[in-house]
Enzyme design. Structure first.
Site, PDB file in Angstrom:
ATOM      1  N   CYS A   1      16.797   0.091  15.492  1.00  0.00           N
ATOM      2  CA  CYS A   1      15.817   0.962  16.134  1.00  0.00           C
ATOM      3  C   CYS A   1      14.918   0.047  16.965  1.00  0.00           C
ATOM      4  CB  CYS A   1      15.022   1.740  15.098  1.00  0.00           C
ATOM      5  SG  CYS A   1      13.977   0.683  14.109  1.00  0.00           S
TER       6      CYS A   1
ATOM      7  N   ARG B   1      17.616  -3.780  11.615  1.00  0.00           N
ATOM      8  CA  ARG B   1      17.539  -2.970  10.382  1.00  0.00           C
ATOM      9  C   ARG B   1      18.858  -2.997   9.580  1.00  0.00           C
ATOM     10  NH1 ARG B   1      13.140   0.499  11.251  1.00  0.00           N
ATOM     11  NH2 ARG B   1      12.943   0.630   8.998  1.00  0.00           N
ATOM     12  N   PRO B   2      19.370  -4.169   9.214  1.00  0.00           N
ATOM     13  CA  PRO B   2      20.625  -4.231   8.442  1.00  0.00           C
ATOM     14  C   PRO B   2      20.444  -3.655   7.027  1.00  0.00           C
ATOM     15  CG  PRO B   2      19.607  -6.366   8.497  1.00  0.00           C
ATOM     16  CD  PRO B   2      18.781  -5.492   9.403  1.00  0.00           C
TER      17      PRO B   2
ATOM     18  N   LYS C   1       4.596   9.720   3.925  1.00  0.00           N
ATOM     19  CA  LYS C   1       5.968   9.820   4.449  1.00  0.00           C
ATOM     20  C   LYS C   1       6.890   8.888   3.656  1.00  0.00           C
ATOM     21  CE  LYS C   1       7.255   7.382   8.207  1.00  0.00           C
ATOM     22  NZ  LYS C   1       8.465   6.555   8.002  1.00  0.00           N
ATOM     23  N   ASN C   2       6.471   7.662   3.438  1.00  0.00           N
ATOM     24  CA  ASN C   2       7.360   6.660   2.844  1.00  0.00           C
ATOM     25  C   ASN C   2       7.478   6.761   1.333  1.00  0.00           C
ATOM     26  OD1 ASN C   2       7.876   5.867   5.407  1.00  0.00           O
ATOM     27  ND2 ASN C   2       6.715   3.964   5.318  1.00  0.00           N
TER      28      ASN C   2
ATOM     29  N   ARG D   1       6.906  11.736  13.951  1.00  0.00           N
ATOM     30  CA  ARG D   1       7.749  11.343  12.812  1.00  0.00           C
ATOM     31  C   ARG D   1       6.890  11.002  11.598  1.00  0.00           C
ATOM     32  NH1 ARG D   1      12.290   7.055  13.814  1.00  0.00           N
ATOM     33  NH2 ARG D   1      12.406   7.572  11.600  1.00  0.00           N
TER      34      ARG D   1
ATOM     35  N   LEU E   1      21.765  -6.021   2.063  1.00  0.00           N
ATOM     36  CA  LEU E   1      21.214  -6.250   0.718  1.00  0.00           C
ATOM     37  C   LEU E   1      21.446  -5.032  -0.181  1.00  0.00           C
ATOM     38  CD1 LEU E   1      17.821  -8.004   1.651  1.00  0.00           C
ATOM     39  CD2 LEU E   1      19.993  -9.071   0.990  1.00  0.00           C
TER      40      LEU E   1
ATOM     41  N   ILE F   1       7.940  -9.441   9.156  1.00  0.00           N
ATOM     42  CA  ILE F   1       8.875  -8.504   8.537  1.00  0.00           C
ATOM     43  C   ILE F   1       9.967  -8.058   9.504  1.00  0.00           C
ATOM     44  CG2 ILE F   1       9.108  -6.293   7.323  1.00  0.00           C
ATOM     45  CD1 ILE F   1       7.478  -8.347   5.738  1.00  0.00           C
TER      46      ILE F   1
ATOM     47  N   ASP G   1       3.346  -2.024   8.685  1.00  0.00           N
ATOM     48  CA  ASP G   1       3.131  -0.686   9.249  1.00  0.00           C
ATOM     49  C   ASP G   1       1.708  -0.481   9.752  1.00  0.00           C
ATOM     50  OD1 ASP G   1       5.362   1.163   7.014  1.00  0.00           O
ATOM     51  OD2 ASP G   1       5.711  -0.197   8.691  1.00  0.00           O
TER      52      ASP G   1
ATOM     53  N   ARG H   1      16.721   6.277   9.987  1.00  0.00           N
ATOM     54  CA  ARG H   1      17.505   5.301   9.256  1.00  0.00           C
ATOM     55  C   ARG H   1      17.270   5.374   7.751  1.00  0.00           C
ATOM     56  NH1 ARG H   1      15.874   1.134   7.631  1.00  0.00           N
ATOM     57  NH2 ARG H   1      17.853   0.072   7.926  1.00  0.00           N
TER      58      ARG H   1
HETATM   59  C1  EPZ Z   1      10.511   0.582   4.791  1.00  0.00           C
HETATM   60  O1  EPZ Z   1      11.584   0.323   5.682  1.00  0.00           O
HETATM   61  C2  EPZ Z   1       9.605   1.570   5.511  1.00  0.00           C
HETATM   62  N1  EPZ Z   1      10.323   2.813   5.779  1.00  0.00           N
HETATM   63  C3  EPZ Z   1       9.117   0.959   6.830  1.00  0.00           C
HETATM   64  O2  EPZ Z   1       8.197   1.891   7.418  1.00  0.00           O
HETATM   65  C4  EPZ Z   1       8.378  -0.334   6.512  1.00  0.00           C
HETATM   66  O3  EPZ Z   1       7.988  -0.945   7.722  1.00  0.00           O
HETATM   67  C5  EPZ Z   1       9.283  -1.279   5.718  1.00  0.00           C
HETATM   68  O4  EPZ Z   1       9.754  -0.618   4.525  1.00  0.00           O
HETATM   69  C6  EPZ Z   1       8.562  -2.555   5.300  1.00  0.00           C
HETATM   70  O5  EPZ Z   1       7.436  -2.243   4.532  1.00  0.00           O
HETATM   71  C7  EPZ Z   1      10.411   3.728   4.788  1.00  0.00           C
HETATM   72  O6  EPZ Z   1       9.920   3.531   3.684  1.00  0.00           O
HETATM   73  C8  EPZ Z   1      11.136   4.996   5.117  1.00  0.00           C
HETATM   74  P1  EPZ Z   1      12.922  -3.208   4.298  1.00  0.00           P
HETATM   75  P2  EPZ Z   1      12.896  -0.479   5.140  1.00  0.00           P
HETATM   76  O7  EPZ Z   1      14.261  -2.889   3.745  1.00  0.00           O
HETATM   77  O8  EPZ Z   1      13.234   0.011   3.777  1.00  0.00           O
HETATM   78  C9  EPZ Z   1      15.284  -6.701   6.420  1.00  0.00           C
HETATM   79  C10 EPZ Z   1       7.272   3.206   9.111  1.00  0.00           C
HETATM   80  O9  EPZ Z   1       6.697   2.902  10.164  1.00  0.00           O
HETATM   81  N2  EPZ Z   1      16.443  -6.237   5.623  1.00  0.00           N
HETATM   82  O10 EPZ Z   1      11.866  -3.723   3.399  1.00  0.00           O
HETATM   83  O11 EPZ Z   1      13.929  -0.421   6.183  1.00  0.00           O
HETATM   84  C11 EPZ Z   1      14.982  -5.715   7.534  1.00  0.00           C
HETATM   85  O12 EPZ Z   1      15.789  -5.959   8.653  1.00  0.00           O
HETATM   86  C12 EPZ Z   1       8.520   2.459   8.694  1.00  0.00           C
HETATM   87  O13 EPZ Z   1       6.877   4.096   8.317  1.00  0.00           O
HETATM   88  C13 EPZ Z   1      17.612  -6.966   5.671  1.00  0.00           C
HETATM   89  O14 EPZ Z   1      17.688  -7.981   6.357  1.00  0.00           O
HETATM   90  O15 EPZ Z   1      12.304  -1.949   5.058  1.00  0.00           O
HETATM   91  C14 EPZ Z   1      13.536  -5.968   7.830  1.00  0.00           C
HETATM   92  O16 EPZ Z   1      13.427  -7.079   8.707  1.00  0.00           O
HETATM   93  C15 EPZ Z   1       8.958   1.430   9.729  1.00  0.00           C
HETATM   94  N3  EPZ Z   1      18.695  -6.531   4.967  1.00  0.00           N
HETATM   95  C16 EPZ Z   1      12.965  -6.346   6.462  1.00  0.00           C
HETATM   96  O17 EPZ Z   1      14.088  -6.706   5.639  1.00  0.00           O
HETATM   97  C17 EPZ Z   1      18.639  -5.394   4.195  1.00  0.00           C
HETATM   98  O18 EPZ Z   1      19.656  -5.054   3.556  1.00  0.00           O
HETATM   99  C18 EPZ Z   1      12.219  -5.197   5.822  1.00  0.00           C
HETATM  100  O19 EPZ Z   1      13.146  -4.200   5.534  1.00  0.00           O
HETATM  101  C19 EPZ Z   1      17.432  -4.661   4.156  1.00  0.00           C
HETATM  102  C20 EPZ Z   1      16.348  -5.100   4.869  1.00  0.00           C
END
Ligand code: EPZ
Length: 419
Positions: free
Chosen positions: A117, A122-123, A22-23, A398, A126, A328, A306, A93
């Site tokens: 969510c 989920r900001p 999926k990812n 999902r 960055l 995370i 995950d 998202r």
């Molecule tokens: C991806 O989410 C995955 N989703 C998530 O999988 C996974 O848990 C996550 O990466 C971490 O490995 C997809 O690939 C579609 P991040 P993503 O940006 O991109 C903070 C699942 O179950 N952050 O690495 O949203 C954020 O709040 C899903 O399949 C900021 O603060 O992850 C979080 O605490 C759930 N500012 C951390 O970083 C930003 O601009 C990780 O976020 C971006 C992120």
């Protein structure tokens, strides 16, 4: 309302396969917006998040033809409008991944700010700060990111946190930007590598993907006729735990074992046996009594967030005191209260959960809160004594294709019922 009903206690035996990731699929689907000609993607699982992405690509102007039985989608990329509507974005998202490709291709994008969510706020700051460095101007208007750029140019980006989505958005935007982009503190997840491999086969100039520094030289056009998505490492890890928690023996095919190092290490420490018997084919079972472990979720290659809910289910019946520190996401323990309803002994303090193993779990009606929490409840239900009913299983759909059907074929007494 659909539920999954499990009569626990059956050890699982047999052979199963891992579906497409999926990812990896979601960013690659959005990356098709960058292409100048049609593409066929293989190994695209029948998941709600993929269907939602197909819908969004169609709204943006692409032709998208999915063949479920073939797990294949044919896409004629085309952009006739640049708005990702809130009613879609609020359900997924990852729609934020349309931002980079739209800005690179047509110089403008209007993407609803993804709300939070169940697992966190989920900001996306960055993502936005990095795009600004590449020449993007944006405002936030009525919950939408309204962004535009005259000419996207390369930049040196330094992420405060190795954000997966942020790395993917910038990687996609940089492929068509003028000049060189360097991403420092980039995410190193295998899904980033799969996206980079897709873009490189389409003609992008990328180096360093999979490391914490990625170099991209912009090009004028991207074209690729077909590509096959990598197997889903989180589904693979979930199936491994299903074999171990039920004290059965599973052979898992198309298993990306080399992307699951940290997970295999914990499973073997806890009393699991994970043996690669051939290329991509793994046999899992117990090697002895289950014992407790201590896990901290961290960016790749460390233990993936995950897999946190799923390993917690195993810890619930492992002898001794286990701990999980979730670094995370700020609220990824929603499954704890539901596992407690099944007799698990879990205490939470801040980002840390302490799990005291019990002899057995008991079936109970429980409620899924997010995708990986729902997988955790299925795993607990497989081993619990009695009947477990899991509500709100749309969360499960999902990220897992027909999981209950595959588990039934392996000997589980499990069914999906509609109420
Ligand atoms: C991806 O989410 C995955 N989703 C998530 O999988 C996974 O848990 C996550 O990466 C971490 O490995 C997809 O690939 C579609 P991040 P993503 O940006 O991109 C903070 C699942 O179950 N952050 O690495 O949203 C954020 O709040 C899903 O399949 C900021 O603060 O992850 C979080 O605490 C759930 N500012 C951390 O970083 C930003 O601009 C990780 O976020 C971006 C992120």
């Amino acid at each position: 309302m659909k539920k999954i009903v499990i009569h626990g206690g059956n050890p699982l035996y047999g052979t199963t396969q891992v579906n497409g990731s999926k990812n990896a699929a979601l960013p690659i689907l959005f990356a098709t917006l960058l292409l100048d000609s049609p593409v066929r993607l293989h190994n695209i699982s029948y998941l709600q998040d993929c269907l939602t992405t197909f819908q969004l690509l169609r709204i943006l102007g692409s032709t998208v033809e999915y063949t479920q039985e073939m797990h294949s989608v044919y896409i004629i990329p085309h952009i006739t409008q640049h708005e990702a509507p809130y009613d879609l974005v609020k359900t997924m998202r990852a729609s934020i991944l349309s931002l980079g490709p739209l800005l690179a291709k047509v110089g403008k994008a209007q993407v609803a700010l993804p709300g939070g969510c169940a697992i966190g706020s989920r900001p996306v700051a960055l993502h936005l700060e990095a795009l600004q460095k590449m020449g993007v101007q944006y405002t936030i208007e009525e919950g939408y990111i309204v962004a535009q750029c005259d000419a996207l140019h390369g930049a040196s980006i330094n992420f405060a946190f190795p954000t997966v989505g942020g790395t993917e958005n910038i990687l996609m935007a940089a492929t068509l930007a003028r000049g060189e982009t360097v991403i420092h503190n980039a995410a190193k997840e295998p899904e980033i590598v799969d996206l980079a491999n897709f873009l490189i086969e389409a003609g992008a100039r990328i180096e360093g993907h999979g490391s914490d520094t990625i170099y991209i030289q912009g090009v004028d056009t991207l074209n690729i006729a077909q590509y096959s998505i990598m197997p889903d490492r989180i589904e693979a890890g979930t199936l491994m735990i299903a074999g171990i928690i039920t004290d059965g023996e599973l052979v898992i095919e198309r298993c990306p074992i080399h992307t699951l190092g940290a997970v295999v290490e914990v499973l073997e420490y806890m009393g699991g046996s994970v043996e690669e018997i051939d290329e991509g084919i793994v046999k899992v079972k117990r090697s002895g009594p289950l014992v407790s472990a201590h896990v901290e979720t961290l960016p790749y290659p460390d233990f993936p967030t995950d897999m946190q809910a799923q390993i917690m289910a195993l810890m619930c019946i492992a002898k001794g005191r286990s701990t999980i520190t979730e670094t995370i996401f700020e609220n990824r323990f929603m499954h704890v209260q539901e596992l407690a309803r099944m007799g698990a002994h879990i205490e939470i303090s801040g980002h840390k959960a302490v799990i005291q193993g019990v002899e057995n779990l008991n079936g109970a009606p429980v409620m899924a809160s997010d995708l990986r929490a729902s997988a955790s409840l299925v795993l607990a239900g497989l081993v619990a004594e009695g009947v477990t009913e899991i509500d709100r299983i749309y969360h499960l759909d999902r990220g897992y294709e027909a999981l209950e059907e595959r588990l039934r074929l392996l000997g589980a007494t499990i069914e999906r019922i509609s109420l």
